[in-house]
Design an enzyme around this catalytic site. Structure first.
Site, mmCIF file in Angstrom:
data_model
loop_
_atom_site.group_PDB
_atom_site.id
_atom_site.type_symbol
_atom_site.label_atom_id
_atom_site.label_comp_id
_atom_site.label_asym_id
_atom_site.label_seq_id
_atom_site.Cartn_x
_atom_site.Cartn_y
_atom_site.Cartn_z
ATOM 1 N N LYS A 60 41.986 47.221 35.019
ATOM 2 C CA LYS A 60 41.303 47.815 36.165
ATOM 3 C C LYS A 60 40.315 46.778 36.680
ATOM 4 O O LYS A 60 39.687 46.058 35.888
ATOM 5 C CB LYS A 60 40.563 49.079 35.712
ATOM 6 N N CYS A 109 39.220 46.073 47.819
ATOM 7 C CA CYS A 109 38.918 47.461 47.454
ATOM 8 C C CYS A 109 38.336 48.192 48.663
ATOM 9 O O CYS A 109 37.302 47.781 49.190
ATOM 10 C CB CYS A 109 37.939 47.534 46.288
ATOM 11 N N LYS A 167 44.084 39.328 45.173
ATOM 12 C CA LYS A 167 44.723 40.549 45.668
ATOM 13 C C LYS A 167 44.221 40.835 47.065
ATOM 14 O O LYS A 167 43.016 40.997 47.291
ATOM 15 C CB LYS A 167 44.401 41.733 44.754
HETATM 16 O O1 RRO Z 1 38.634 51.729 42.604
HETATM 17 C C1 RRO Z 1 39.077 51.878 43.760
HETATM 18 O O2 RRO Z 1 38.639 52.724 44.560
HETATM 19 C C2 RRO Z 1 40.169 51.053 44.260
HETATM 20 C C3 RRO Z 1 40.281 49.697 44.058
HETATM 21 BR BR1 RRO Z 1 39.107 48.720 42.983
HETATM 22 C C4 RRO Z 1 41.316 48.988 44.701
HETATM 23 O O3 RRO Z 1 41.472 47.763 44.584
HETATM 24 N N1 RRO Z 1 42.160 49.683 45.500
HETATM 25 C C5 RRO Z 1 42.050 50.998 45.679
HETATM 26 O O4 RRO Z 1 42.859 51.591 46.420
HETATM 27 N N2 RRO Z 1 41.051 51.681 45.057
#
Ligand code: RRO
Length: 336
Positions: A44, A142, A182
């Protein structure tokens, strides 16, 4: 630490697995859920400090005839980089979950460039961790942290991040950890051109450190609306979240293809978005992907999805008379 934290190890990217939402127990039952036919394990996205993330409900799956769609507004909940780089955790991860020696990728998503650089500095100081670490994937996409616009859409900031991260000592001898980014999805040609122009100078073939990019993270600002109650469904951020799964498959394929046409050949592309069958994986590879990540489908189906998708891909290749991925990788025919 192992017992008390929501470890949230993601398989081959994406949305954290159902298995990983519960606490790890002393006999490592949760880690055993990671023993699968996936080609790699990716953590994660980590921040320097642990985070609880946004308020619940923050994840929903919508089932369609052709495949599931997910929308999340998790808000980067994670156990803090300390856990994802803890040698005793990684040793157990390797022993239990990835005994075949498959790569372990550490995803980081600091709330600032300095936070990302601090996390990388920490790795340099812990050479024992590096023994278990095959790549660092820097998540610039994100969509769900309140007050933090997406770095991947802020081009001056993205250019700075790419340059400073790629120059970090962890990606040079003697450490030589592989580097990936990413990316968020992009939607127009000038954006692909601009991002490729930032990434290409960091290509291995030009003496840089950049090994791969993942195309792409979730599609932001998706809004799930419940018609009965005439209200939003997700709690955080006014109900907006990042969409993944089957519904983003064509956008992800487009991003893989657009970047494959622009990126230096020494930069690999990992396709991500709507991979739920062997046919989906085949399409990503045909567009130029070297590997695929599975998120929503993994959460829907569990870790068995990897063996099924691999078997379906193999059967499809057999029907077509292909023996290796290279027989069709990037060879999408353009209808004239
Ligand atoms: O944790 C999130 O809300 C999240 C992340 Br880090 C991400 O890279 N992509 C996403 O859709 N949610």
């Amino acid at each position: 630490a192992l017992r008390d934290n929501d470890v949230q190890i993601w398989l081959m990217l994406g949305v954290k697995s159902k298995a990983m939402q519960t606490n790890l127990d002393p006999d490592d039952r949760e880690l055993q859920h990671l023993d699968s036919r996936s080609g790699a394990v990716c953590s994660k996205s980590a921040t320097l400090q642990p985070r609880d993330g946004n308020e619940h409900p923050r994840y929903i799956e919508l089932e369609g005839e052709a495949g599931s769609c997910s929308v999340n507004s998790e808000g980067l909940p994670n156990a803090g980089i300390g856990l994802y780089t803890d040698v005793s955790v990684l040793r157990r991860l390797k022993d239990i979950a990835v005994p075949s020696g498959k790569p372990y990728i550490l995803s980081i998503s600091g709330l600032s460039l300095n936070e990302n650089l601090s996390m990388l500095d920490g790795l340099v100081k812990h050479p024992e961790t590096l023994h278990y670490l095959n790549a660092v994937e820097v998540n610039v996409a994100c969509p769900n942290v309140p007050g933090k616009p997406l770095v991947g859409y802020d081009f001056p900031q993205l250019a700075d991040v790419v340059e400073k991260i790629a120059c970090h000592a962890i990606f040079s001898p003697p450490h030589n950890v592989a580097l990936g980014f990413k990316l968020p999805p992009y939607f127009d040609v000038p954006f692909f051109d601009a991002v490729a122009a930032m990434l290409n100078p960091q290509a291995k073939s030009r003496g840089g450190a950049l090994g791969y990019v993942v195309c792409c993270n979730t599609v932001g600002s998706a809004l799930v609306v419940d018609v009965d109650s005439e209200s939003t469904v997700l709690h955080p951020k006014g109900g907006f979240g990042g969409m993944g799964g089957h519904h983003v498959r064509l956008i992800a394929l487009g991003n893989v293809r657009q970047f494959r046409e622009r990126l230096d050949p020494s930069i690999d592309i990992v396709g991500c978005g709507g991979v739920s069958t062997g046919e989906d994986a085949f399409a990503h590879i045909l567009c130029g992907a070297s590997a695929v990540q599975v998120a929503t489908q993994h959460r829907v189906e569990g870790a068995g999805c990897f063996a099924r998708i691999a078997a379906e891909l193999q059967a499809l290749m057999q029907r077509k008379g292909y023996r290796r991925l290279d027989d069709f990788r990037g060879k999408l025919r353009v209808r004239l």
